[in-house]
Enzyme design. Structure first.
Site, PDB file in Angstrom:
ATOM      1  N   ARG A 285      60.054  37.932  37.446  1.00 40.37           N
ATOM      2  CA  ARG A 285      59.904  36.511  37.829  1.00 40.37           C
ATOM      3  C   ARG A 285      58.773  35.874  37.024  1.00 40.37           C
ATOM      4  NH1 ARG A 285      55.946  35.687  42.034  1.00 40.37           N
ATOM      5  NH2 ARG A 285      55.210  37.693  42.794  1.00 40.37           N
TER       6      ARG A 285
ATOM      7  N   GLY B 110      50.214  40.491  36.563  1.00 43.00           N
ATOM      8  CA  GLY B 110      48.852  40.062  36.884  1.00 43.00           C
ATOM      9  C   GLY B 110      48.804  39.413  38.252  1.00 43.00           C
TER      10      GLY B 110
ATOM     11  N   ASP C 258      41.208  34.817  44.128  1.00 42.76           N
ATOM     12  CA  ASP C 258      40.130  33.892  43.794  1.00 42.76           C
ATOM     13  C   ASP C 258      39.094  33.763  44.912  1.00 42.76           C
ATOM     14  OD1 ASP C 258      41.616  33.500  41.534  1.00 42.76           O
ATOM     15  OD2 ASP C 258      42.225  31.454  42.005  1.00 42.76           O
TER      16      ASP C 258
ATOM     17  N   TYR D 187      39.036  37.560  37.837  1.00 43.21           N
ATOM     18  CA  TYR D 187      40.179  37.264  36.948  1.00 43.21           C
ATOM     19  C   TYR D 187      39.703  36.982  35.516  1.00 43.21           C
ATOM     20  CZ  TYR D 187      44.584  34.945  35.554  1.00 43.21           C
ATOM     21  OH  TYR D 187      45.744  34.568  34.917  1.00 43.21           O
TER      22      TYR D 187
ATOM     23  N   PRO E  56      47.807  32.146  27.791  1.00 46.50           N
ATOM     24  CA  PRO E  56      48.458  30.925  28.269  1.00 46.50           C
ATOM     25  C   PRO E  56      47.467  30.002  28.968  1.00 46.50           C
ATOM     26  CG  PRO E  56      49.567  32.912  29.116  1.00 46.50           C
ATOM     27  CD  PRO E  56      48.233  33.324  28.560  1.00 46.50           C
TER      28      PRO E  56
ATOM     29  N   ILE F 287      50.682  27.253  33.550  1.00 47.51           N
ATOM     30  CA  ILE F 287      52.142  27.312  33.412  1.00 47.51           C
ATOM     31  C   ILE F 287      52.763  27.154  34.803  1.00 47.51           C
ATOM     32  CG2 ILE F 287      54.057  28.726  32.518  1.00 47.51           C
ATOM     33  CD1 ILE F 287      51.834  28.046  30.404  1.00 47.51           C
TER      34      ILE F 287
HETATM   35  P1  NDP Z   1      53.649  35.444  39.069  1.00 39.75           P
HETATM   36  O1  NDP Z   1      52.708  35.600  40.202  1.00 39.75           O
HETATM   37  O2  NDP Z   1      54.660  34.346  39.087  1.00 39.75           O
HETATM   38  O3  NDP Z   1      54.412  36.836  38.813  1.00 39.75           O
HETATM   39  C1  NDP Z   1      53.655  38.007  38.709  1.00 39.75           C
HETATM   40  C2  NDP Z   1      54.545  39.167  38.320  1.00 39.75           C
HETATM   41  O4  NDP Z   1      53.712  40.324  38.197  1.00 39.75           O
HETATM   42  C3  NDP Z   1      55.580  39.499  39.369  1.00 39.75           C
HETATM   43  O5  NDP Z   1      56.760  39.958  38.735  1.00 39.75           O
HETATM   44  C4  NDP Z   1      54.950  40.652  40.155  1.00 39.75           C
HETATM   45  O6  NDP Z   1      55.892  41.553  40.759  1.00 39.75           O
HETATM   46  C5  NDP Z   1      54.204  41.354  39.027  1.00 39.75           C
HETATM   47  N1  NDP Z   1      53.114  42.177  39.526  1.00 39.75           N
HETATM   48  C6  NDP Z   1      52.027  41.792  40.225  1.00 39.75           C
HETATM   49  N2  NDP Z   1      51.247  42.863  40.506  1.00 39.75           N
HETATM   50  C7  NDP Z   1      51.863  43.938  39.960  1.00 39.75           C
HETATM   51  C8  NDP Z   1      51.594  45.317  39.926  1.00 39.75           C
HETATM   52  N3  NDP Z   1      50.504  45.830  40.517  1.00 39.75           N
HETATM   53  N4  NDP Z   1      52.467  46.144  39.307  1.00 39.75           N
HETATM   54  C9  NDP Z   1      53.588  45.655  38.705  1.00 39.75           C
HETATM   55  N5  NDP Z   1      53.906  44.355  38.704  1.00 39.75           N
HETATM   56  C10 NDP Z   1      53.053  43.495  39.326  1.00 39.75           C
HETATM   57  O7  NDP Z   1      52.727  35.331  37.777  1.00 39.75           O
HETATM   58  P2  NDP Z   1      52.909  34.444  36.447  1.00 39.75           P
HETATM   59  O8  NDP Z   1      54.270  34.577  35.930  1.00 39.75           O
HETATM   60  O9  NDP Z   1      52.349  33.111  36.694  1.00 39.75           O
HETATM   61  O10 NDP Z   1      51.867  35.188  35.484  1.00 39.75           O
HETATM   62  C11 NDP Z   1      52.255  36.223  34.603  1.00 39.75           C
HETATM   63  C12 NDP Z   1      51.041  36.609  33.784  1.00 39.75           C
HETATM   64  O11 NDP Z   1      50.557  35.480  33.083  1.00 39.75           O
HETATM   65  C13 NDP Z   1      49.876  37.139  34.629  1.00 39.75           C
HETATM   66  O12 NDP Z   1      49.227  38.172  33.952  1.00 39.75           O
HETATM   67  C14 NDP Z   1      48.970  35.924  34.740  1.00 39.75           C
HETATM   68  O13 NDP Z   1      47.638  36.300  34.961  1.00 39.75           O
HETATM   69  C15 NDP Z   1      49.174  35.307  33.368  1.00 39.75           C
HETATM   70  N6  NDP Z   1      48.843  33.900  33.301  1.00 39.75           N
HETATM   71  C16 NDP Z   1      49.514  32.998  34.078  1.00 39.75           C
HETATM   72  C17 NDP Z   1      49.178  31.668  33.994  1.00 39.75           C
HETATM   73  C18 NDP Z   1      49.901  30.640  34.788  1.00 39.75           C
HETATM   74  O14 NDP Z   1      49.487  29.462  34.688  1.00 39.75           O
HETATM   75  N7  NDP Z   1      50.917  30.954  35.549  1.00 39.75           N
HETATM   76  C19 NDP Z   1      48.137  31.181  33.091  1.00 39.75           C
HETATM   77  C20 NDP Z   1      47.515  32.215  32.311  1.00 39.75           C
HETATM   78  C21 NDP Z   1      47.865  33.520  32.432  1.00 39.75           C
HETATM   79  P3  NDP Z   1      56.669  41.154  42.152  1.00 39.75           P
HETATM   80  O15 NDP Z   1      57.685  40.118  41.745  1.00 39.75           O
HETATM   81  O16 NDP Z   1      57.287  42.417  42.598  1.00 39.75           O
HETATM   82  O17 NDP Z   1      55.624  40.617  43.065  1.00 39.75           O
END
Ligand code: NDP
Length: 240
Positions: free
Chosen positions: A12, A84, A88, A147, A177, A180
């Site tokens: 996702r 990730g 916070d 973070y 990024p 987003i």
């Molecule tokens: P989301 O919260 O929408 O999705 C996070 C994803 O990471 C999910 O698929 C979740 O799995 C998975 N996940 C979380 N913890 C674990 C774990 N311990 N082991 C395996 N999978 C894990 O995050 P985003 O799509 O927004 O972010 C993706 C990346 O981009 C992250 O690293 C975030 O820090 C980084 N980022 C995002 C920004 C933003 O504005 N959105 C900006 C800058 C960086 P599950 O679906 O099973 O929960």
């Protein structure tokens, strides 16, 4: 032969877009996720991309999970460390658990995944690692010492590992990024978000597929001379 790619947190948000972009580029893609079974099942049903559940912060789980993928799908050529979380809070209210969990998953997850895959990439003479950092790892952010430290660590990790892979055809890069429009950002209160958007020169949040296109380039054959770099994709919010 199609390259085999694994995307952590690939079912996702930004990770889902990355999985789809790599598939569109001809890779055989596998997505990892933490616990959202419903979303993972729907993702696999819609895309045909296999999803494997494990916690990237768990070292042994990464070793076992990547070995299972290698056995069931084939040797892993590409790792995108995208999983990730945020926990916070201002420092004086942040618990050790919230500090540690973010370091364990966001930064420790990168180590665990490359530990499980990088040696074999080196031996085969080709590989791609892309680590998803953050604008907040570059610029810092109020209420995010955990973070920001973990994401900043990813950028140092990327530059160090790039030096170890360069001679062996393994490139290691990061993408930072900006904001987003995913579930992670939907958790930010609207008044805070409005203030953030006002500071983005392009005047909007980014889209997950915009980040995915950057990842797809860094994972392609065309990016063999790009290593140790961080690609900032933030609508001009932070020019680093
Ligand atoms: P989301 O919260 O929408 O999705 C996070 C994803 O990471 C999910 O698929 C979740 O799995 C998975 N996940 C979380 N913890 C674990 C774990 N311990 N082991 C395996 N999978 C894990 O995050 P985003 O799509 O927004 O972010 C993706 C990346 O981009 C992250 O690293 C975030 O820090 C980084 N980022 C995002 C920004 C933003 O504005 N959105 C900006 C800058 C960086 P599950 O679906 O099973 O929960």
């Amino acid at each position: 032969m199609a390259r085999i790619a694994i995307v952590t947190g690939g079912t996702r948000g930004i990770g889902e877009a990355i999985s789809l972009a790599l598939k569109a580029q001809g890779c055989t893609v596998v997505a990892n996720y933490a616990g959202n079974e419903e979303k993972a099942k729907a993702f696999t049903a819609e895309t045909g991309i296999r999803a494997y559940r494990w916690d990237v912060g768990d070292h042994q789980a990464c070793i076992a999970g990547c070995a299972q993928v290698a056995e069931e799908v084939g040797p892993i050529d590409i790792v995108v460390n995208n999983a990730g979380i945020t926990r916070d809070g201002v420092l004086h209210r942040m618990s050790f658990e919230d500090w540690n969990e973010v370091m364990r998953i966001n930064l420790g997850g990168c180590f665990n995944m490359v530990k499980a895959t990088f040696p074999a990439m080196r031996e085969r003479g080709w590989g791609r690692v892309v680590n998803i950092g953050s604008i907040n790892g570059q610029a810092g952010q109020y209420g995010q010492v955990n973070y920001a430290a973990a994401k900043s660590g990813i950028h140092g990790f990327t530059k160090a590992l790039a030096q170890e892979g360069a001679k062996y055809g393994v490139t290691v890069n990061a993408i930072a990024p900006g904001y987003i429009d995913t579930d992670m950002v939907a958790a930010v209160p609207q008044p805070v978000l409005d203030k953030i958007i006002a500071k983005i020169p392009v005047g909007r949040l980014g889209h997950a597929d915009e980040i995915a296109r950057g990842v797809a380039f860094l994972c392609s054959e065309n990016a063999g001379f790009v290593t140790g770099s961080t690609l900032s994709m933030n609508g001009g919010q932070h020019m680093y």
